[in-house]
Design an enzyme around this catalytic site. Sequence first.
Site: not given
Length: 140
Positions: A44-46, A55, A57, A95
């Site tokens: 995941n990369i915010e 996300c 995935e 998700c």
Amino acid sequence: MNVSYEALLKEAIEARKNAYTPYSKFKVGAALLTVDGDIIRGCNIENAAYGPTNCAERTAFFKAISEGINEFSAIAIVGGKETEVNEFSDYAYPCGVCRQVMREFCNNDFEIIVGKSVSEYKVFKLSDLLPQGFGPENLL
Ligand code: THU
């Protein structure tokens, strides 16, 4: 599947190490298995603006698709607080948005492996986690 669940989970744990999570501090790793036996990792990369966050995935899927790889057999996912490393207190289920992305590129038999560790995991089919979904064939 041409790779063991344990091996795929190990890749997901490795992928998780690159997660960029200064905001949630919740790190997720994914390992996407192609029909040819190749593994594409994702984390995941915010983002400071929150909305652009990607996300783990979807990172794996978009990496693969952008490289012309588009046949998949399974994905392993692990996730948890940044203090957790190889063992996680919960399963990290994909998700809804990620399930829909899987629906676009995978068939109902695509396997989703959620792990608490390399040896404690559950295996689902995409059709278990996204029953009666809307997919490409609905637009034919
Ligand atoms: N996250 C994932 O990477 N995969 C999911 O399926 C659920 C949520 C990430 C997004 C965000 O960086 C963090 O977990 C907390 O929501």
